[in-house]
Enzyme design. Structure first.
Site, PDB file in Angstrom:
ATOM      1  CD  GLU A  72      93.220 121.830 100.545  1.00 39.27           C
ATOM      2  OE1 GLU A  72      93.364 121.740  99.354  1.00 39.27           O
ATOM      3  OE2 GLU A  72      92.211 120.989 101.006  1.00 39.27           O
ATOM      4  CG  ASP A 145      89.728 122.618  99.637  1.00 38.07           C
ATOM      5  OD1 ASP A 145      89.329 123.236 100.886  1.00 38.07           O
ATOM      6  OD2 ASP A 145      90.088 123.285  98.893  1.00 38.07           O
TER       7      ASP A 145
END
Length: 279
Positions: A72, A145
């Site tokens: 990400e 995350d």
């Protein structure tokens, strides 16, 4: 039936217009999807093997030994590229949240840049064109995350795999990386923690003067920390994604990622007390 329908449409022009517009929209979507598939098939051998520019590929060419991290953001992607073992670990940074394929027509899926990058990097095609013998990595690892947005991005990735490349999941190629939530420090002592219970136990063990760092994003870790906790095969925690009940999985993906709001709201309200929601 034809005569009756013709009479109805003449007497109800508004409904007739809406029906015709829906028909035209569906036709255009089918044609666009067909054109996208044909364009993909018409690519030359050189073009079809051109990998995405942001992919940091590994040097080993044996798919069984290789793995790719879907990361990400560019920040975490930079740390992952620096910290990886470039012999067998490839890194593909994805910008933001990928398209929700549950709500999108095929031509929209094939036009999405992040999804195109994944399809090209994997090399095995999608849907009817899926060919596992061309898969370039044995392990496809979603690394996002440890917060709500990261969980959403991972869910969007899994939705894409489930709907367009289900064989990847069925054959055990898809994994979820598990980065630590906390770093507990006291002087030169450091311990990583994956749960609040673990954090509290180590804090008590260290005693007074403890400093606790909460990792909300992979970008907060440097390359060494990311390797040590999340990418090193000797110490990392990987969760393999399995389909234990395909019908139930299909139902849940449709409910969570589809257009129907009430079932999704009911599911969230029923399971909210299990959720890890960041303040």
């Amino acid at each position: 039936v034809g005569e009756g329908l013709g009479t109805y449409l003449e007497e109800h022009p508004r409904e007739a217009k809406e029906l015709i517009l829906k028909t035209i929209t569906a036709q255009r979507a089918r044609e666009a999807a067909r054109a996208a598939r044909e364009t993909a098939r018409r690519k030359s051998a050189l073009e079809s093997t051109t990998l995405p520019g942001k992919l940091a590929d590994c040097t080993d060419k044996d798919p069984k030994a290789c793995e790719i991290y879907l990361v990400e953001g560019d920040s975490a992607g930079g740390s992952a590229k620096q910290g990886r073992d470039r012999r067998f670990q490839a890194i593909l940074p994805l910008r933001g949240k990928i398209l929700n394929v549950e709500k999108a027509r095929l031509h929209k899926v094939l036009e999405n840049e992040e999804i195109k990058a994944m399809i090209t990097a994997f090399g095995c095609g999608i849907n009817a064109d899926y060919d596992e013998s061309k898969l370039r990595y044995d392990r496809i690892i979603c690394m996002t995350d440890a917060d709500v947005d990261g969980s959403h991005i991972a869910t969007l990735m899994l939705t894409f795999f489930f709907r367009k490349m289900k064989e990847l999941i069925e054959n055990g190629h898809v994994y979820i990386a598990t980065p630590p939530l906390y770093l507990v420090k006291k002087g030169k002592q450091e311990r990583y923690c994956w749960t609040e219970k673990e954090r509290d136990e180590i804090s008590a063990e260290f005693g007074k003067g403890v400093h606790i760092q909460r990792y909300k994003g992979l970008g907060e870790m440097n390359a060494h920390q990311l390797w040590e906790t999340t990418m090193n095969p000797d110490t990392r925690i990987l969760r393999q994604v399995n389909i234990e009940n395909a019908a139930e999985a299909d139902r849940i993906f449709s409910m969570l990622m589809g257009d129907e709001v009430p079932p999704r709201r009911e599911f969230i309200e029923r399971n909210a007390h299990y959720a890890n929601i960041d303040a």
